[in-house]
Each structure stands twice: as C-alpha cells, then as structure tokens.
Design an enzyme around this catalytic site. Sequence first.
Site, short mmCIF file in Angstrom:
data_model
loop_
_atom_site.label_atom_id
_atom_site.label_comp_id
_atom_site.label_asym_id
_atom_site.label_seq_id
_atom_site.Cartn_x
_atom_site.Cartn_y
_atom_site.Cartn_z
N PRO A 149 3.46 -2.26 -3.63
CA PRO A 149 3.20 -1.31 -4.75
C PRO A 149 2.21 -1.09 -5.40
O PRO A 149 1.52 -1.73 -6.29
CB PRO A 149 4.34 -2.07 -5.95
N GLU A 150 1.57 0.32 -5.40
CA GLU A 150 0.63 0.96 -6.50
C GLU A 150 1.51 1.79 -6.87
O GLU A 150 2.70 1.94 -7.04
CB GLU A 150 -0.57 1.36 -5.59
N LYS A 159 1.00 0.51 -13.19
CA LYS A 159 1.90 -0.28 -12.05
C LYS A 159 3.00 -1.06 -12.90
O LYS A 159 3.75 -1.75 -12.49
CB LYS A 159 1.17 -1.19 -11.20
N ARG A 210 -11.89 -6.75 -2.78
CA ARG A 210 -10.93 -6.53 -1.72
C ARG A 210 -11.52 -5.85 -0.64
O ARG A 210 -12.68 -5.10 -0.51
CB ARG A 210 -10.07 -5.34 -2.35
#
Length: 248
Positions: free
Chosen positions: A2-3, A59, A237
């Site tokens: 989920p973004e 989000k 990331r």
Amino acid sequence: MPELPEVEAARLELEAGALGRRITSVDDHDTFVCRPHAPGELADALTGTTLTSAHRRGKSMWVDTDRGPVLGLHLGMAGRIAIDEEPDHWDRFAVGFADGGRMALRDKRRLSRAILDPDLSSLGPDAAEVSRGEFAQRVRRGRGPLKARLLDQSVVAGVGNLLADETLWRARLSPLLPASELRDDQAHALWRALRAATRDAIRMGGVHTGRLIVDRRHNRTCPRCGAELLRATVGGRTTFWCSREQAA
DNA sequence: ACCTATGTTGATAC
DNA sequence: GGTATCAACATAGG
C-alpha cells in the site's frame, strides 16, 4: 503493497461496501495493531454505530460513524481491506455488521493499524491534491536528498518507496539531489511527475504498474533510454535510478 | 540454515 | 530541530 494508489482503492472499497451498515460486533483483540487501545476499547466505541463516510489523506484512512467516534485505518506494509470475505487467520481487526457481513483489516505482517480518532496533524497535504506552489515550498524546506523528502509524510502524504522512484524517474531528477537546491523548473517538473505517476498508478491498479518499477527487477535498464540503472540505499530505502537521465 | 529483502512508521540518538 | 538509524512485524528468496 500500500502506497497512496492502493490506499485509495481500499478507501473506495470501504465506500462501496461498508457504509450504511450497522456494527454489531468488533474484534479488536490484537493489541499491537490496535495500540494504544486495550482490548474492548474499539468495540465499546464502535458497537451500535453505522459507518457514514470513508476518507483518505496520503496512506491514512478514516471512517466516520453516526455517533461520533472515528475509526482510523492504516494498511502498513502489507494490509488490505476484506469486505464480506470468509474470516481469515490474518485478520488483525474486524467489525461484524447487523446483516451478517463483515469488514476486516487483513495483514500477514501486523504492521497495519486500527485506531480511534486518529491524529493526522503531522501529515502533509495529500500527494494527489497538493498545489504546485505548496509542494515546491515544502519539498525545498529540508536539507537531505530529494528522495528522503518525498518519502517524508510530513512534507507530502502518500509517497512510498516505489512511487518515489517512479516520480523521480519521470522528472529525470537524481534521488540524491539536495532538496534545498532544487531550481524552480526542477520543482515544477517533480510536481507534475508526482501527480502523473500517482494518477496513472490509481488508474492502472497500483504502484507496481509503473514503467520503472516493472523494469527494474528484470533487465535493470532504463525503460526510456536503455542505460544501466543504478541501485543504492537512499533515504533508508532501496533505490533505482537511470545512470544517464538522472545523473546528479 | 542463515542472511537479506520487503510496499511503513515510530522511537531513539546524534 | 532536522536527520539518520534501528526496531517493530512476518514472510519469501538466495
């Protein structure tokens, strides 16, 4: 997964499938997903209420009820909404409706959240809604690399690791570029790329449909120019970018 | 088996 | 205070 695009899809599922149904039972036993609430707190607040509207910013989602309490939902890293599906081992939070159906927050990794009256004050404007001027001002405010700014939910809400890479690739900007040094034309290009990447991902069914994302695992070459993709950790990331078009 | 990676975010340390 | 790192969780893959 989920973004922002996936969360918007989840919000639409709530809107289409959960509104107008009266809650008659609540499973809030998972004290990690439901933190800081004790078991029964969500049940006490929600039982007997009816869900009236479903919202999203970045989000984060929240659902209003007809009696006041607001149910905040966050999908974390692997959560999804399951409406009227058979109960599952991975349901971390669920409400049962008077008509016999149910809505569950299903998540193998338990990093999703269900919380009463969520505090959204530290979230920046939604990435799909932010104006050009506000985006430029906010993204330049920090000192770190551009990608770290995009991932910071207080700058703009909704951008995750994949959407950040796709956006930077579309804008032809290096993830390592110091955010505070962005020129006006670069900030504008980034804003346009963000909105286009977000809209396309919503329309195509998720951030995994991004052109850079699709190719990065396979050939590790730029889908536009064929140059080698670079890979490094940026903003904590794993990051891919084009060695030619996104040179720093 | 062991180590790494994974869509997020929050606490903690400088 | 901003920024970086690590931990939280669980599973998959080399």
